[in-house]
Write an enzyme that holds these catalytic residues in place. Sequence first.
Site, short mmCIF file in Angstrom:
data_model
loop_
_atom_site.label_atom_id
_atom_site.label_comp_id
_atom_site.label_asym_id
_atom_site.label_seq_id
_atom_site.Cartn_x
_atom_site.Cartn_y
_atom_site.Cartn_z
N ARG A 141 0.79 -4.96 -5.17
CA ARG A 141 0.99 -6.04 -4.20
C ARG A 141 1.39 -7.31 -4.95
O ARG A 141 0.72 -8.32 -4.87
CB ARG A 141 -0.29 -6.26 -3.39
CG ARG A 141 -0.71 -5.07 -2.55
CD ARG A 141 -1.81 -5.42 -1.60
NE ARG A 141 -2.35 -4.24 -0.93
CZ ARG A 141 -1.83 -3.71 0.16
NH1 ARG A 141 -0.76 -4.22 0.70
NH2 ARG A 141 -2.39 -2.64 0.72
N THR B 181 4.89 1.61 6.12
CA THR B 181 3.48 1.22 6.21
C THR B 181 2.80 2.10 7.22
O THR B 181 3.34 2.37 8.30
CB THR B 181 3.25 -0.27 6.62
OG1 THR B 181 1.86 -0.43 6.95
CG2 THR B 181 4.08 -0.71 7.81
N ASP C 247 3.54 -1.68 11.76
CA ASP C 247 3.68 -3.01 12.36
C ASP C 247 4.97 -3.73 11.95
O ASP C 247 5.06 -4.95 12.06
CB ASP C 247 2.46 -3.88 12.03
CG ASP C 247 2.27 -4.07 10.53
OD1 ASP C 247 2.96 -3.39 9.74
OD2 ASP C 247 1.43 -4.90 10.13
N GLY D 45 0.84 -1.20 0.00
CA GLY D 45 0.00 0.00 0.00
C GLY D 45 0.87 1.25 0.00
O GLY D 45 1.94 1.26 0.60
N ASP E 11 0.50 1.19 8.90
CA ASP E 11 0.11 0.31 10.02
C ASP E 11 1.13 0.34 11.17
O ASP E 11 0.81 -0.04 12.29
CB ASP E 11 -0.01 -1.15 9.54
CG ASP E 11 -0.98 -1.30 8.38
OD1 ASP E 11 -1.82 -0.41 8.18
OD2 ASP E 11 -0.91 -2.32 7.68
N ASP F 231 5.73 -5.50 5.52
CA ASP F 231 6.22 -6.87 5.74
C ASP F 231 6.20 -7.75 4.48
O ASP F 231 7.09 -8.57 4.30
CB ASP F 231 5.50 -7.55 6.93
CG ASP F 231 4.00 -7.49 6.82
OD1 ASP F 231 3.51 -6.83 5.88
OD2 ASP F 231 3.32 -8.09 7.66
N ARG G 103 -4.69 -2.95 9.59
CA ARG G 103 -4.58 -4.40 9.45
C ARG G 103 -4.58 -5.07 10.83
O ARG G 103 -5.38 -4.68 11.66
CB ARG G 103 -3.35 -4.76 8.60
CG ARG G 103 -3.41 -6.16 8.03
CD ARG G 103 -2.77 -6.31 6.71
NE ARG G 103 -3.67 -5.95 5.62
CZ ARG G 103 -4.70 -6.70 5.21
NH1 ARG G 103 -4.94 -7.85 5.75
NH2 ARG G 103 -5.46 -6.30 4.23
O1 F6P Z 1 -1.10 -2.23 4.87
C1 F6P Z 1 -1.55 -0.93 4.71
C2 F6P Z 1 -3.02 -0.90 4.51
O2 F6P Z 1 -3.34 0.46 4.43
C3 F6P Z 1 -3.85 -1.62 5.59
O3 F6P Z 1 -4.01 -0.84 6.73
C4 F6P Z 1 -5.14 -1.86 4.84
O4 F6P Z 1 -5.86 -2.96 5.34
C5 F6P Z 1 -4.67 -2.13 3.46
O5 F6P Z 1 -3.42 -1.49 3.32
C6 F6P Z 1 -5.59 -1.65 2.37
O6 F6P Z 1 -5.07 -2.05 1.17
P1 F6P Z 1 -5.59 -1.65 -0.27
O7 F6P Z 1 -4.88 -0.40 -0.66
O8 F6P Z 1 -5.21 -2.79 -1.12
O9 F6P Z 1 -7.07 -1.43 -0.17
#
Ligand code: F6P
Length: 343
Positions: free
Chosen positions: A71, A124, A128, A10, A126, A102, A170
């Site tokens: 991704r 990220t 994490d 992301g 997140d 990660d 997440r």
């Molecule tokens: O990992 C970062 C994140 O923003 C998470 O918090 C969230 O669940 C996910 O990406 C959303 O991903 P996408 O951009 O694929 O909707």
Amino acid sequence: MRIGILTGGGDAPGLNACIRAAVARAEDLGWEAIGIRRGWAGLLENDCFPLSWPFVEKIVSLGGTVLETSRTNPFKREGDEERIFENFQKIKLDALIAIGGDDTLTVAHKLAQRGLPVVGVPKTMDNDVPLTDYTIGYDTAVNISTEAIDRLHTTAASHRRLMVVEVMGRDAGWVAIASGLAGGAHLILIPEVPYDLEEVAQFLIDRKSRGNTYSLIVVSEAIHPKDGTEPFGYEKREVDAFGHVRLGGVGHIFAELLERKTGMEARATVLGHLIRSGPPTPFDRNLGTHLALKAIDLVQEKKWDHMAALKGTDYTSVNLGDVLSQTKRVPLEFYNRIKLFFR
Ligand code: F6P
């Protein structure tokens, strides 16, 4: 030296500051910097372009990533791993800087173990990624979420409603806990501490009986019920190339259930991608910048399979294998400590 730079997973505010600093430092050393588009997909498809200071100079305040992202998991399809190595040779790269969370760092680690000269940078919203105090994008996400919570208090209070505010993160509740605490939420629910719907409803009823006319709850997108059942609708959801279920929307279901249980009129606001979009905070710009400078140091030292990290006020490096063998979640003691404000 000719170094490749890619961003995977992301997007997050601060990535462009990181790319800019890596290019500045590479040029300073007389190296060439090559931008690889859309993360690992760019290396699979040989989709890259030369980066230079005039191209990156003004992107320090820009959200997203000028390299674009995806991704993509090169360990999913047969032949992709080999293609990464072939294209790395074709582009004539000497080293690679992989900026990501990660998933991206796991791929970088596996490739490094197979001989690819790669270093990582933690990104990220997140927050994490273990062994670094902060990751690029987290501070901006907390800032935007806190501002939204501050604002949502006023509409909730005016209508005497229950407001459920859902934030991304997440499996880690870092964004929820930081923005909820800063924004004076009456309750914060995170994935690390499973909830009991009856207890939450009772908490809200008790609050009301003490004369509080409205309530605001912050929920992290991956909250789990205590009884161990699947969170709302998970079984029907899509998974990405790394096997992660697509999250988001729990707040609406939660608000509806609580409205039924408490009799309080409820609304939900899902902050979603808003909190990782737009200009990065000064902290994220500087974090991205310093992590990039450290990553270039690692390339100079040929410290492959390492990640640039922030520890206290020091920019340092850690082994990617060590990073990936741990998790960084909100500790229970931390959550219990701030329960004082759930009233
Ligand atoms: O990992 C970062 C994140 O923003 C998470 O918090 C969230 O669940 C996910 O990406 C959303 O991903 P996408 O951009 O694929 O909707």
